[in-house]
Design a protein around this motif. Structure first.
Motif, short mmCIF file in Angstrom:
data_model
loop_
_atom_site.label_atom_id
_atom_site.label_comp_id
_atom_site.label_asym_id
_atom_site.label_seq_id
_atom_site.Cartn_x
_atom_site.Cartn_y
_atom_site.Cartn_z
N GLY A 1 -7.01 17.32 -6.06
CA GLY A 1 -8.55 16.76 -6.36
C GLY A 1 -8.36 15.31 -7.01
N ALA A 2 -7.20 14.47 -6.67
CA ALA A 2 -6.94 13.20 -7.52
C ALA A 2 -7.41 12.10 -6.29
CB ALA A 2 -5.44 12.98 -7.88
N ASN A 3 -7.57 10.98 -6.83
CA ASN A 3 -8.17 9.93 -6.02
C ASN A 3 -7.18 8.55 -6.23
OD1 ASN A 3 -10.03 7.86 -7.56
ND2 ASN A 3 -10.63 10.00 -8.14
N VAL A 4 -6.86 7.92 -5.18
CA VAL A 4 -6.22 6.51 -5.05
C VAL A 4 -7.13 5.66 -4.31
CG1 VAL A 4 -3.97 5.42 -4.57
CG2 VAL A 4 -4.06 7.93 -5.32
N GLN A 5 -7.89 4.59 -5.06
CA GLN A 5 -8.90 3.96 -4.27
C GLN A 5 -8.35 2.89 -3.67
OE1 GLN A 5 -12.07 3.69 -7.37
NE2 GLN A 5 -11.76 5.48 -7.99
N ASP A 6 -9.40 2.01 -3.02
CA ASP A 6 -9.19 1.03 -2.37
C ASP A 6 -7.90 -0.04 -3.00
OD1 ASP A 6 -12.29 0.73 -0.76
OD2 ASP A 6 -12.02 1.87 -2.78
N SER A 7 -7.32 -0.56 -1.93
CA SER A 7 -6.13 -1.56 -2.23
C SER A 7 -5.19 -1.24 -3.17
CB SER A 7 -6.92 -2.87 -2.77
OG SER A 7 -7.77 -3.26 -1.56
N CYS A 8 -5.03 0.06 -3.57
CA CYS A 8 -4.14 0.58 -4.82
C CYS A 8 -2.87 0.26 -4.19
CB CYS A 8 -4.21 1.79 -5.10
SG CYS A 8 -5.81 1.78 -6.14
N VAL A 9 -1.50 0.19 -4.96
CA VAL A 9 -0.43 0.10 -4.57
C VAL A 9 0.53 1.19 -5.57
CG1 VAL A 9 1.82 -1.05 -4.61
CG2 VAL A 9 -0.27 -2.39 -3.89
N VAL A 10 1.29 2.24 -4.81
CA VAL A 10 1.79 2.92 -5.50
C VAL A 10 3.40 3.03 -4.84
CG1 VAL A 10 2.03 5.56 -6.27
CG2 VAL A 10 -0.08 4.50 -5.78
N HIS A 11 4.19 2.81 -5.94
CA HIS A 11 5.53 2.76 -5.67
C HIS A 11 6.62 2.86 -6.66
CE1 HIS A 11 8.98 -0.19 -4.02
NE2 HIS A 11 8.67 0.83 -2.86
N GLY A 12 7.78 2.84 -6.62
CA GLY A 12 8.81 3.13 -7.55
C GLY A 12 10.19 2.72 -7.18
N PHE A 13 11.16 2.68 -8.21
CA PHE A 13 12.39 2.27 -8.19
C PHE A 13 13.15 3.57 -7.37
CE2 PHE A 13 11.95 -0.88 -11.67
CZ PHE A 13 11.92 -1.90 -10.86
N PRO A 14 14.37 3.32 -6.76
CA PRO A 14 15.18 4.50 -6.35
C PRO A 14 15.43 5.53 -7.52
CG PRO A 14 16.09 2.42 -5.70
CD PRO A 14 15.01 2.06 -6.79
N ASP A 15 15.29 6.56 -7.26
CA ASP A 15 15.43 7.93 -7.71
C ASP A 15 14.17 8.22 -8.71
OD1 ASP A 15 17.98 8.66 -6.55
OD2 ASP A 15 18.78 7.34 -8.02
N SER A 16 13.15 7.30 -8.70
CA SER A 16 12.34 7.74 -9.76
C SER A 16 10.93 8.65 -8.71
CB SER A 16 11.48 6.27 -9.96
OG SER A 16 10.72 5.76 -8.90
#
Length: 201
Positions: free
Chosen positions: A55-70
Motif C-alpha cells: 500500500g505504499a507509494n513512491v511518486q514521480d522522480s523519487c530516488v531510492v538508493h543505499g550504501f552496500p549492505d544497507s
C-alpha cells in the motif's frame, strides 16, 4: 517498467502493484502488494536492498538508493512525495515524506509522522511517531493532530486508488491536436479536496 538484473538479482513486483513504464528498477528491489511507483522514479538496488511494503507509494522522480549492505525500507502505507530522495533509511508505516525532502542513511522516520517538503533528515536521526518534521537540518516541530494524520491517510488512499485506476485505464496514446468540444472534466475525490477544505477553515 524498465527492470534490470545485477549480479543475478532481479527486481520483484507484486502483480497488484503499478509501476509506471518510465520508472527504473535495478537489482535487489522488492515491491509488495498494492503499491504505486510513479513516472521517472529510480529504485537502485545495486548496492543495498530496497523494500517497498504493501500500500505504499513512491511518486514521480523519487530516488531510492543505499550504501552496500544497507536496506532502504518504506513500510506499509508509506507515502513518498514527488522528487524525494531516500538513502539507506527506514520510513515507518503510515509516514509521509514530502516533496523534494531528503532522508539520509540509517535515519528513521516514525510511524504516522510527516516530513515537510524540502526537509533534510541527517544520517542516523531517529524521529518519533506522529510528529511534524521540517527544516535544514530537520527537527521535530510539533506533534501532529488527529486531523493531520487522517489527512495523510486520505492522501495515501488516493494513491492506492490511483494504482487501481492505472491498471484499469492507463494506456499510452498520441495527443489530440485540439480540445474536444465536449471534453469531460476529470472527477477525482482525493486529498486536494480535503486540503482545500482545511485551508478554508
Amino acid at each position: 517498467m524498465t527492470c534490470y538484473a545485477i549480479d543475478g538479482l532481479i527486481p520483484v513486483v507484486h502483480p497488484s502493484s503499478y509501476v509506471h513504464p518510465t520508472a527504473v528498477l535495478i537489482g535487489d528491489v522488492i515491491i509488495g502488494p498494492d503499491c504505486y511507483i510513479g513516472p521517472l522514479a529510480s529504485l537502485r538496488g545495486d548496492f543495498g536492498r530496497i523494500r517497498i511494503e504493501a500500500g505504499a507509494n513512491v511518486q514521480d522522480s523519487c530516488v531510492v538508493h543505499g550504501f552496500p549492505d544497507s536496506e532502504t525500507v518504506v513500510e506499509t502505507r508509506g507515502h513518498i512525495g514527488h522528487g524525494a530522495v531516500l538513502h539507506g533509511c527506514i520510513i515507518r508505516h503510515d509516514a509521509l515524506v514530502g516533496m523534494n525532502a531528503v532522508v539520509m542513511d540509517e535515519a528513521e522516520v516514525g510511524a504516522y509522522s510527516i516530513v515537510a517538503a524540502c526537509a533534510f533528515v541527517r544520517a542516523g536521526l531517529k524521529l518519533p511517531e506522529k510528529s511534524l518534521i521540517g527544516g535544514l537540518p530537520a527537527k521535530v516541530m510539533r506533534a501532529l493532530s488527529e486531523e493531520e494524520i487522517a489527512w495523510k491517510l486520505t492522501g495515501t488512499q488516493a494513491y492506492q486508488d490511483l494504482t487501481l485506476r492505472c491498471h484499469a485505464s492507463m494506456v499510452e496514446v498520441q495527443p489530440l491536436r485540439e480540445v474536444e468540444a465536449d471534453r469531460p472534466v476529470l472527477q477525482v475525490q482525493g486529498p486536494a479536496t480535503l486540503q482545500s477544505q482545511r485551508r478554508g477553515s
